[in-house]
Design an enzyme around this catalytic site. Structure first.
Site, PDB file in Angstrom:
ATOM      1  N   LEU A   8       0.542 -52.142  29.320  1.00  0.00           N
ATOM      2  CA  LEU A   8       1.514 -51.547  28.394  1.00  0.00           C
ATOM      3  C   LEU A   8       2.766 -52.433  28.269  1.00  0.00           C
ATOM      4  O   LEU A   8       3.255 -52.695  27.170  1.00  0.00           O
ATOM      5  CB  LEU A   8       1.851 -50.156  28.935  1.00  0.00           C
ATOM      6  CG  LEU A   8       2.564 -49.176  28.032  1.00  0.00           C
ATOM      7  CD1 LEU A   8       2.008 -47.763  28.247  1.00  0.00           C
ATOM      8  CD2 LEU A   8       4.025 -49.142  28.326  1.00  0.00           C
ATOM      9  N   ARG A  64      -6.074 -48.921  24.181  1.00  0.00           N
ATOM     10  CA  ARG A  64      -5.212 -50.106  24.163  1.00  0.00           C
ATOM     11  C   ARG A  64      -4.835 -50.546  25.587  1.00  0.00           C
ATOM     12  O   ARG A  64      -4.670 -51.733  25.828  1.00  0.00           O
ATOM     13  CB  ARG A  64      -3.962 -49.759  23.321  1.00  0.00           C
ATOM     14  CG  ARG A  64      -2.959 -50.865  23.106  1.00  0.00           C
ATOM     15  CD  ARG A  64      -3.513 -51.936  22.211  1.00  0.00           C
ATOM     16  NE  ARG A  64      -2.623 -53.075  22.092  1.00  0.00           N
ATOM     17  CZ  ARG A  64      -2.541 -54.054  22.992  1.00  0.00           C
ATOM     18  NH1 ARG A  64      -3.275 -54.032  24.081  1.00  0.00           N
ATOM     19  NH2 ARG A  64      -1.722 -55.070  22.797  1.00  0.00           N
ATOM     20  N   TYR A  65      -4.655 -49.565  26.494  1.00  0.00           N
ATOM     21  CA  TYR A  65      -4.132 -49.928  27.825  1.00  0.00           C
ATOM     22  C   TYR A  65      -4.990 -49.446  28.991  1.00  0.00           C
ATOM     23  O   TYR A  65      -4.571 -49.588  30.151  1.00  0.00           O
ATOM     24  CB  TYR A  65      -2.709 -49.357  28.019  1.00  0.00           C
ATOM     25  CG  TYR A  65      -1.788 -49.593  26.849  1.00  0.00           C
ATOM     26  CD1 TYR A  65      -1.441 -50.879  26.461  1.00  0.00           C
ATOM     27  CD2 TYR A  65      -1.270 -48.526  26.114  1.00  0.00           C
ATOM     28  CE1 TYR A  65      -0.611 -51.101  25.363  1.00  0.00           C
ATOM     29  CE2 TYR A  65      -0.438 -48.735  25.022  1.00  0.00           C
ATOM     30  CZ  TYR A  65      -0.129 -50.031  24.656  1.00  0.00           C
ATOM     31  OH  TYR A  65       0.697 -50.233  23.575  1.00  0.00           O
ATOM     32  N   ASP A  74      -3.649 -33.532  26.182  1.00  0.00           N
ATOM     33  CA  ASP A  74      -2.624 -33.476  27.226  1.00  0.00           C
ATOM     34  C   ASP A  74      -2.411 -34.840  27.859  1.00  0.00           C
ATOM     35  O   ASP A  74      -3.306 -35.689  27.864  1.00  0.00           O
ATOM     36  CB  ASP A  74      -3.048 -32.459  28.300  1.00  0.00           C
ATOM     37  CG  ASP A  74      -2.638 -31.049  27.905  1.00  0.00           C
ATOM     38  OD1 ASP A  74      -1.506 -30.890  27.415  1.00  0.00           O
ATOM     39  OD2 ASP A  74      -3.451 -30.127  28.079  1.00  0.00           O
ATOM     40  N   LEU A  83       4.646 -53.087  21.372  1.00  0.00           N
ATOM     41  CA  LEU A  83       5.247 -51.849  21.873  1.00  0.00           C
ATOM     42  C   LEU A  83       6.592 -52.139  22.530  1.00  0.00           C
ATOM     43  O   LEU A  83       7.587 -51.473  22.268  1.00  0.00           O
ATOM     44  CB  LEU A  83       4.306 -51.186  22.897  1.00  0.00           C
ATOM     45  CG  LEU A  83       4.770 -49.844  23.443  1.00  0.00           C
ATOM     46  CD1 LEU A  83       4.467 -48.728  22.443  1.00  0.00           C
ATOM     47  CD2 LEU A  83       4.098 -49.509  24.780  1.00  0.00           C
ATOM     48  N   MET A  95      -4.016 -44.956  22.895  1.00  0.00           N
ATOM     49  CA  MET A  95      -3.442 -45.784  23.949  1.00  0.00           C
ATOM     50  C   MET A  95      -4.230 -45.706  25.243  1.00  0.00           C
ATOM     51  O   MET A  95      -4.290 -46.650  26.004  1.00  0.00           O
ATOM     52  CB  MET A  95      -1.975 -45.421  24.197  1.00  0.00           C
ATOM     53  CG  MET A  95      -1.752 -44.013  24.673  1.00  0.00           C
ATOM     54  SD  MET A  95       0.017 -43.656  24.749  1.00  0.00           S
ATOM     55  CE  MET A  95       0.566 -44.918  25.856  1.00  0.00           C
ATOM     56  N   GLU A 125       3.251 -36.536  29.419  1.00  0.00           N
ATOM     57  CA  GLU A 125       4.427 -36.076  28.692  1.00  0.00           C
ATOM     58  C   GLU A 125       4.371 -34.590  28.319  1.00  0.00           C
ATOM     59  O   GLU A 125       5.401 -33.992  28.033  1.00  0.00           O
ATOM     60  CB  GLU A 125       4.664 -36.976  27.482  1.00  0.00           C
ATOM     61  CG  GLU A 125       5.377 -38.218  27.975  1.00  0.00           C
ATOM     62  CD  GLU A 125       4.976 -39.498  27.320  1.00  0.00           C
ATOM     63  OE1 GLU A 125       4.443 -39.456  26.214  1.00  0.00           O
ATOM     64  OE2 GLU A 125       5.198 -40.544  27.944  1.00  0.00           O
ATOM     65  N   GLU A 151       6.323 -33.985  31.946  1.00  0.00           N
ATOM     66  CA  GLU A 151       7.691 -33.967  31.391  1.00  0.00           C
ATOM     67  C   GLU A 151       8.061 -32.598  30.785  1.00  0.00           C
ATOM     68  O   GLU A 151       9.122 -32.053  31.085  1.00  0.00           O
ATOM     69  CB  GLU A 151       7.804 -35.068  30.335  1.00  0.00           C
ATOM     70  CG  GLU A 151       9.229 -35.333  29.903  1.00  0.00           C
ATOM     71  CD  GLU A 151       9.299 -36.487  28.892  1.00  0.00           C
ATOM     72  OE1 GLU A 151       8.394 -37.332  28.864  1.00  0.00           O
ATOM     73  OE2 GLU A 151      10.273 -36.513  28.120  1.00  0.00           O
ATOM     74  N   HIS A 173       7.042 -37.928  20.857  1.00  0.00           N
ATOM     75  CA  HIS A 173       7.514 -39.111  21.599  1.00  0.00           C
ATOM     76  C   HIS A 173       8.533 -39.831  20.716  1.00  0.00           C
ATOM     77  O   HIS A 173       8.289 -40.047  19.534  1.00  0.00           O
ATOM     78  CB  HIS A 173       6.320 -40.009  21.899  1.00  0.00           C
ATOM     79  CG  HIS A 173       6.573 -41.078  22.931  1.00  0.00           C
ATOM     80  ND1 HIS A 173       7.527 -42.045  22.779  1.00  0.00           N
ATOM     81  CD2 HIS A 173       5.974 -41.328  24.120  1.00  0.00           C
ATOM     82  CE1 HIS A 173       7.492 -42.866  23.831  1.00  0.00           C
ATOM     83  NE2 HIS A 173       6.561 -42.443  24.667  1.00  0.00           N
TER      84      HIS A 173
HETATM   85  C1  LIG Z   1       2.840 -41.035  19.332  1.00  0.00           C
HETATM   86  C2  LIG Z   1       3.120 -41.205  20.525  1.00  0.00           C
HETATM   87  C3  LIG Z   1       3.841 -42.327  21.135  1.00  0.00           C
HETATM   88  C4  LIG Z   1       4.748 -43.250  20.591  1.00  0.00           C
HETATM   89  C5  LIG Z   1       5.267 -43.348  19.178  1.00  0.00           C
HETATM   90  C6  LIG Z   1       5.135 -44.120  21.662  1.00  0.00           C
HETATM   91  C7  LIG Z   1       6.040 -45.158  21.545  1.00  0.00           C
HETATM   92  C8  LIG Z   1       6.546 -45.865  22.621  1.00  0.00           C
HETATM   93  N1  LIG Z   1       6.277 -45.705  23.962  1.00  0.00           N
HETATM   94  C9  LIG Z   1       6.974 -46.605  24.727  1.00  0.00           C
HETATM   95  C10 LIG Z   1       6.957 -46.765  26.115  1.00  0.00           C
HETATM   96  C11 LIG Z   1       6.104 -46.073  26.998  1.00  0.00           C
HETATM   97  N2  LIG Z   1       5.237 -45.057  26.679  1.00  0.00           N
HETATM   98  C12 LIG Z   1       4.599 -44.656  27.829  1.00  0.00           C
HETATM   99  C13 LIG Z   1       3.663 -43.656  27.938  1.00  0.00           C
HETATM  100  C14 LIG Z   1       3.193 -42.878  26.875  1.00  0.00           C
HETATM  101  N3  LIG Z   1       3.496 -43.047  25.535  1.00  0.00           N
HETATM  102  C15 LIG Z   1       2.848 -42.085  24.793  1.00  0.00           C
HETATM  103  C16 LIG Z   1       2.886 -41.910  23.415  1.00  0.00           C
HETATM  104  C17 LIG Z   1       3.684 -42.645  22.517  1.00  0.00           C
HETATM  105  N4  LIG Z   1       4.451 -43.724  22.781  1.00  0.00           N
HETATM  106  C18 LIG Z   1       2.072 -41.312  25.714  1.00  0.00           C
HETATM  107  C19 LIG Z   1       1.183 -40.171  25.309  1.00  0.00           C
HETATM  108  C20 LIG Z   1       2.286 -41.793  26.994  1.00  0.00           C
HETATM  109  C21 LIG Z   1       1.706 -41.252  28.298  1.00  0.00           C
HETATM  110  C22 LIG Z   1       0.263 -41.565  28.470  1.00  0.00           C
HETATM  111  C23 LIG Z   1      -0.427 -40.626  29.430  1.00  0.00           C
HETATM  112  O1  LIG Z   1      -1.629 -40.799  29.657  1.00  0.00           O
HETATM  113  O2  LIG Z   1       0.124 -39.723  29.985  1.00  0.00           O
HETATM  114  C24 LIG Z   1       5.031 -45.435  28.918  1.00  0.00           C
HETATM  115  C25 LIG Z   1       4.454 -45.346  30.336  1.00  0.00           C
HETATM  116  C26 LIG Z   1       4.978 -44.239  31.131  1.00  0.00           C
HETATM  117  C27 LIG Z   1       6.343 -44.598  31.647  1.00  0.00           C
HETATM  118  O3  LIG Z   1       6.497 -45.678  32.204  1.00  0.00           O
HETATM  119  O4  LIG Z   1       7.247 -43.780  31.419  1.00  0.00           O
HETATM  120  C28 LIG Z   1       5.993 -46.326  28.421  1.00  0.00           C
HETATM  121  C29 LIG Z   1       6.752 -47.359  29.189  1.00  0.00           C
HETATM  122  C30 LIG Z   1       7.735 -47.385  23.789  1.00  0.00           C
HETATM  123  C31 LIG Z   1       8.659 -48.504  24.209  1.00  0.00           C
HETATM  124  C32 LIG Z   1       7.459 -46.935  22.499  1.00  0.00           C
HETATM  125  C33 LIG Z   1       7.947 -47.393  21.190  1.00  0.00           C
HETATM  126  C34 LIG Z   1       8.263 -48.601  20.869  1.00  0.00           C
HETATM  127 FE   LIG Z   2       5.110 -44.190  24.815  1.00  0.00          FE
END
Ligand SMILES: C=CC1=C(C)c2cc3[nH]c(cc4nc(cc5[nH]c(cc1n2)c(C)c5CCC(=O)O)C(CCC(=O)O)=C4C)c(C)c3C=C
Ligand SMILES: [Fe+2]
Ligand code: FES
Length: 411
Positions: A73, A146-147, A330, A79, A57, A333, A337, A253
Site C-alpha cells: 500500500l 491491489r495490495y 466489512d 495512492l 484493494m 474501518e 474504527e 473514506h
Molecule cells: C473508497 C474507499 C477508499 C478510499 C477512497 C481510500 C483512499 C485512501 N486511503 C489511503 C490510505 C490508507 N488506506 C488504508 C486502508 C483502507 N483504505 C480503504 C478504503 C479507501 N481508501 C479501506 C477499506 C481500508 C482498510 C482495508 C481493510 O481491509 O480493512 C490504509 C491502511 C490502514 C492504515 O494504515 O491506517 C492506508 C494507509 C490514502 C492515502 C487514500 C487516498 C489517497
Molecule cells: Fe484508504
C-alpha cells in the site's frame, strides 16, 4: 522534503450466509479447467466464456499478512505519492505502522473478511449472470486485489492459464468493487491491471484479452435499494415516535485535499450515492455526509466522522445511525474504527451502524444487473473514465485510459 506520512503517528432480504455456507458456495465455484478456451461464437450462439474480474484493494486475511499488505500500500504512488523517496520511505512507514494495524485486525477477528466476501459476491453474481446473459455465458469469477492475495499479477496469470489471451483472445470485464470512482482506488487498480497486461501479454497484444471496464456505479438503483434497506432495518430498532428524528450519518473514506483539488471524481460520486439513497427513503430523516480514516498530518476532506459524532452528541443528538457508503464489505474501518472507536467511545446506545453490504442478496442482484447492462452495452468503459482529472500529470493515467478506451465496441 516534508514527510506527508510521518513515521507513525501515523433489507429487505439482508440474510447473510453463515461461514459454513460461504465455504460451501466458494467450493462450488465454476472450476475453470472444464471450460473450453475462449471462442468468438459457439454452436449455441454464446460469445463466452467471459471472465468477470472483481477489482478491489484487498486486505490481510490473517494478522501475519498485515506487513506485506501495508508495504504494498505504501509502495503505491497512485495512492500515496512519496516521490523519489517512495522506495525508501514506503517500507519504512509500513514497517513502523504494522504493529498498530496488526492489533486492529486482531481485534476484529484476526483478519479482513474482504477476500471471503469478494469470492462469494463474484461467484454468486456469475451464477445470476449465466441466466441473465446466456449470450456471454459462461461467466467465470475472478478476484484481483491491489495490495493482498490474490494480487492482480496472480489473477492475470490465472486468466492466461485458463485459456484467455496470448493469441486466444477472449473477453474479460474489469469490474471495480468501489461504487464511486477515485484515481487513488479504481484508478490505481486499473493502472496495475494495464501494467500486468503489458508485461504478460506484450504491448501489441494481438489476440490478447479483450478488456472492458465497469468503472463506477454510484447511483445504481440496486445499490441504492440495498443500502436503503439496511438503513430501514436499523431505523426500525428505534421507538416509532422518535424514528423520524434519528440522524443518518453517511460515512465514506476521506481523501487528501491534494487529491480532491486535482479534480478527483470521488467526492461528487459519493454525494450522488447519498442523495439517491435519501431520495429512495423519501428524505424521511435529517442526514449528513462525513468522512473517515484520515491518515497522516496533511489536510483531508471533512467533516471527520469521529468529530461529527462528538459534536452532535454535544448538541444533544444521541440517536444516530452511521452508514458505510463507499465500501461493499466489512473491513477495519467499519468493524474497528466505526464500531469500536466511534460508536464504542461515544457510549450511547442510540448510536448505531447499518450493516455493510457483504452477502446481501439485494446487492448481489444489483451486481448482476450492472454487469448485464455493461455486457449488453458493448462499451469498453464509461465516457466519464476517458476524461483525466484537470490537474492530472500522470503519463500512466493517460496511457491506461487510452488503452481501455481503444478496446472499442465489444458487441
Ligand atoms: C473508497 C474507499 C477508499 C478510499 C477512497 C481510500 C483512499 C485512501 N486511503 C489511503 C490510505 C490508507 N488506506 C488504508 C486502508 C483502507 N483504505 C480503504 C478504503 C479507501 N481508501 C479501506 C477499506 C481500508 C482498510 C482495508 C481493510 O481491509 O480493512 C490504509 C491502511 C490502514 C492504515 O494504515 O491506517 C492506508 C494507509 C490514502 C492515502 C487514500 C487516498 C489517497
Ligand atoms: Fe484508504
Ligand atoms: S489523477 Fe485522476 S486521471 Fe490521473
Amino acid at each position: 522534503m516534508a514527510l506527508r506520512y510521518p513515521l507513525i503517528h501515523f433489507t429487505r432480504r439482508a440474510v447473510q450466509p453463515s461461514a459454513l455456507e460461504l465455504l460451501r458456495t466458494v467450493g462450488q465455484q465454476h472450476t475453470f479447467a472444464t471450460f473450453a478456451p475462449p471462442v468468438t461464437q459457439d454452436a449455441t450462439g454464446s460469445k463466452g466464456p467471459t471472465a468477470m474480474v472483481f477489482m478491489n484493494m484487498g486486505g490481510p486475511s490473517t494478522t501475519n499478512e498485515v506487513g506485506d499488505f501495508l508495504s504494498r500500500l505504501f509502495a503505491d504512488a497512485d495512492l500515496i505519492p512519496l516521490g523519489r523517496l517512495q522506495s525508501y520511505l514506503g517500507p519504512l512507514i509500513s514497517r513502523r505502522r504494522t504493529p498498530k494495524i496488526k492489533e486492529q485486525y486482531a481485534a476484529i477477528g484476526g483478519g479482513s473478511p474482504i477476500r471471503k466476501w469478494s469470492e462469494y459476491q463474484s461467484s454468486e453474481m456469475c451464477k445470476l449472470l449465466d441466466k441473465l446473459s446466456p449470450e456471454t455465458a459462461p461467466h467465470k469469477p475472478y478476484v484481483a486485489f491491489r495490495y493482498a492475495d490474490p494480487l492482480t499479477e496472480e489473477t492475470y496469470n490465472k486468466l492466461l492459464e485458463d485459456g484467455f489471451g496470448r493469441g486466444k483472445g477472449g473477453r474479460a470485464v474489469a469490474f471495480t468493487q468501489y461504487p464511486q470512482y477515485s484515481c487513488s482506488t479504481t484508478g490505481s487498480s486499473l493502472n496495475e491491471l494495464w501494467k500486468w497486461r503489458n508485461r504478460l501479454e506484450g504491448k501489441d497484444g494481438s489476440a490478447g484479452i479483450k478488456w472492458s471496464v465497469i468503472d463506477r456505479w454510484p447511483a445504481h438503483p440496486g445499490l441504492v435499494n440495498a443500502i436503503a434497506g439496511n438503513i430501514e432495518n436499523q431505523l426500525a430498532t428505534y421507538p416509532t415516535e422518535r424514528r423520524g428524528d434519528v440522524i443518518l450519518l453517511f460515512s465514506a473514506h476521506s481523501l487528501p485535499m491534494s487529491v480532491v483539488n486535482r479534480g478527483d471524481p470521488y467526492p461528487a460520486e459519493v454525494a450522488a450515492t447519498v442523495h439517491a439513497v435519501m431520495h429512495h427513503l423519501n428524505f424521511s430523516n435529517p442526514y449528513r455526509l462525513v468522512w473517515q480514516s484520515q491518515v497522516g498530518p496533511s489536510a483531508w476532506l471533512g467533516a471527520q466522522t469521529s468529530i461529527a459524532v462528538e459534536e452532535y452528541v454535544k448538541k444533544g443528538h444521541t440517536e444516530l445511525i452511521l452508514i458505510p457508503v463507499a465500501f461493499t464489505s466489512d473491513h477495519i474501518e467499519t468493524l474497528y474504527e466505526l464500531d469500536k472507536e466511534v460508536i464504542g467511545e461515544a457510549g450511547h446506545e442510540g448510536i448505531k451502524r447499518s450493516e455493510s453490504l457483504n452477502g446481501n442478496p439485494v446487492f448481489i442482484d444489483a451486481l448482476a444487473d450492472i454487469a448485464h447492462k455493461h455486457l449488453m452495452s458493448g462499451q469498453s468503459c464509461s465516457s466519464q473514465m476517458r476524461l483525466r482529472c484537470p490537474s492530472c500529470k500522470s503519463e500512466k493515467c493517460l496511457q491506461q485510459k487510452k488503452f481501455f478506451a481503444e478496446q472499442g465496441s465489444l458487441l
